[in-house]
Design an enzyme around this catalytic site. Structure first.
Site, PDB file in Angstrom:
ATOM      1  N   GLU A   1     -24.856  33.209 -15.084  1.00  0.00           N
ATOM      2  CA  GLU A   1     -25.914  33.776 -16.081  1.00  0.00           C
ATOM      3  C   GLU A   1     -27.216  32.809 -16.408  1.00  0.00           C
ATOM      4  O   GLU A   1     -27.801  33.289 -17.472  1.00  0.00           O
ATOM      5  CB  GLU A   1     -25.123  34.675 -17.058  1.00  0.00           C
ATOM      6  CG  GLU A   1     -24.516  35.602 -16.514  1.00  0.00           C
ATOM      7  CD  GLU A   1     -24.989  36.693 -15.552  1.00  0.00           C
ATOM      8  OE1 GLU A   1     -26.257  36.943 -15.593  1.00  0.00           O
ATOM      9  OE2 GLU A   1     -24.251  37.684 -14.848  1.00  0.00           O
TER      10      GLU A   1
ATOM     11  N   HIS B   1     -22.933  35.861 -24.377  1.00  0.00           N
ATOM     12  CA  HIS B   1     -22.737  36.979 -23.591  1.00  0.00           C
ATOM     13  C   HIS B   1     -21.074  37.298 -23.380  1.00  0.00           C
ATOM     14  O   HIS B   1     -20.614  36.423 -23.336  1.00  0.00           O
ATOM     15  CB  HIS B   1     -23.324  36.924 -22.188  1.00  0.00           C
ATOM     16  CG  HIS B   1     -22.824  37.990 -21.058  1.00  0.00           C
ATOM     17  ND1 HIS B   1     -22.893  39.223 -21.536  1.00  0.00           N
ATOM     18  CD2 HIS B   1     -22.163  37.945 -19.986  1.00  0.00           C
ATOM     19  CE1 HIS B   1     -22.455  40.343 -20.377  1.00  0.00           C
ATOM     20  NE2 HIS B   1     -21.928  39.121 -19.344  1.00  0.00           N
TER      21      HIS B   1
ATOM     22  N   HIS C   1     -17.803  40.622 -23.072  1.00  0.00           N
ATOM     23  CA  HIS C   1     -17.456  41.872 -22.592  1.00  0.00           C
ATOM     24  C   HIS C   1     -16.835  42.683 -23.706  1.00  0.00           C
ATOM     25  O   HIS C   1     -15.672  42.793 -23.615  1.00  0.00           O
ATOM     26  CB  HIS C   1     -16.875  41.869 -21.276  1.00  0.00           C
ATOM     27  CG  HIS C   1     -17.229  41.153 -20.234  1.00  0.00           C
ATOM     28  ND1 HIS C   1     -16.543  40.552 -19.212  1.00  0.00           N
ATOM     29  CD2 HIS C   1     -18.456  40.977 -19.892  1.00  0.00           C
ATOM     30  CE1 HIS C   1     -17.243  40.174 -18.098  1.00  0.00           C
ATOM     31  NE2 HIS C   1     -18.513  40.106 -18.631  1.00  0.00           N
TER      32      HIS C   1
ATOM     33  N   HIS D   1     -21.035  46.830 -18.946  1.00  0.00           N
ATOM     34  CA  HIS D   1     -20.430  45.510 -18.451  1.00  0.00           C
ATOM     35  C   HIS D   1     -20.465  44.556 -19.636  1.00  0.00           C
ATOM     36  O   HIS D   1     -19.339  44.088 -19.728  1.00  0.00           O
ATOM     37  CB  HIS D   1     -21.865  45.062 -17.843  1.00  0.00           C
ATOM     38  CG  HIS D   1     -21.656  43.507 -17.266  1.00  0.00           C
ATOM     39  ND1 HIS D   1     -22.444  42.877 -16.146  1.00  0.00           N
ATOM     40  CD2 HIS D   1     -21.094  42.422 -17.940  1.00  0.00           C
ATOM     41  CE1 HIS D   1     -21.972  41.956 -16.081  1.00  0.00           C
ATOM     42  NE2 HIS D   1     -21.368  41.326 -17.168  1.00  0.00           N
TER      43      HIS D   1
END
EC number: 4.1.2.19
Length: 275
Positions: A117, A141, A143, A212
């Site tokens: 990413e 980032h 989850h 996501h």
């Protein structure tokens, strides 16, 4: 000789990744984290750098980041293992003078590479540098379970998601008055999702990827972790509320406006005006 693994930035990455794993936000190799550094941060550890740093070209030039060092998590690496072997799971990279690529100065041993990413991270760093006049240094980032769950049951638009999260916990409007951006579902690890995320990062410090995860930005590792943690706590409250039959009462528009005035923040207008 100073060892880079004792530096504030490696130790900070170890703590942030370990905490995220313990929260349940980063199963397997899920999640990624990047921290923008200064040359002065890494200079004392030059003796720890690779003799022949590998060079990797970026998929698109990023001149705004020219000559900038970062510490990043690796592709396919498990957050739970960062504390066990920082050099295998983290890397210090430095963008070259024209922003076309980067050298891996330290870490990412055994031919590992930065997170897949990275386009989303670097593009978001560019936008947050401009939006915050250089104050924001972290892109995270993960989850986050309950935030993901909400994207299945709430209409996926910025005003509604923001308003519901503000209502889920009083502190949320104070912590993220700029609201939460949200994308349509997109294939991860591509320039396209990176560009879409960065576009939302122009306006919001939090961006949801439906089904996501979430992207967060802040000036420090602690602030960025705390931002996501606050939103995730509110999402957990909302999940429980909806499982108990829904809201009977909530924070009103007038109360949200009063909250913003008390703490000197300007709430996202579209979320305030929603109902």
């Amino acid at each position: 000789m100073q060892n880079i693994t004792d530096s504030w930035f490696v130790q900070g990455m170890i703590k942030a990744t370990s905490d995220a794993w313990l929260k349940g936000w980063d199963e397997r190799n899920g999640g990624n984290l990047t921290l923008r550094l200064d040359e002065a941060d890494i200079a004392p550890f030059a003796a720890n750098f690779h003799e022949k740093p590998r060079y990797i070209a970026l998929s698109q030039p990023m001149p705004l980041l020219a000559n900038t060092p970062f510490i990043v998590t690796g592709s396919g690496k498990f957050f739970r293992n960062v504390q066990l072997d920082p050099a295998a799971n983290l890397g210090v990279v430095k963008i070259d003078s024209d922003g076309a690529g980067y050298h891996i100065l330290w870490g990412l041993t055994h031919d590992a590479v930065p997170t897949s990413e990275l386009p989303a991270h670097f593009l978001s760093h560019c936008e947050r540098i401009k939006a915050t006049h250089g104050k924001d240094r972290v892109i995270m980032h993960c989850h986050a379970t309950n935030l993901i769950a909400l994207t299945y049951v709430l209409e996926n638009n910025t005003a509604l998601i923001t308003r519901k999260l503000w209502e889920g916990s009083t502190e949320c409007l104070v912590v993220f008055p700029d609201g939460v951006g949200i994308l349509p579902w997109m294939v991860p690890g591509t320039d396209e999702i990176g560009q879409a995320t960065a576009q939302e990062m122009q306006k919001h410090s939090l961006v949801l990827w439906p089904f996501h995860g979430v992207f967060g930005s802040g000036p420090t590792l602690d602030e960025t972790f705390g931002l996501i943690d606050t939103a995730e706590k509110s999402a957990e409250v909302l999940v429980k509320i909806y499982s108990m039959g829904g809201m009977k009462q909530t924070i009103t528009r007038e109360e949200l406006v009063a909250l913003g005035k008390r703490f000197g923040v300007t709430p996202l207008a579209s979320a305030v005006a929603l109902y």
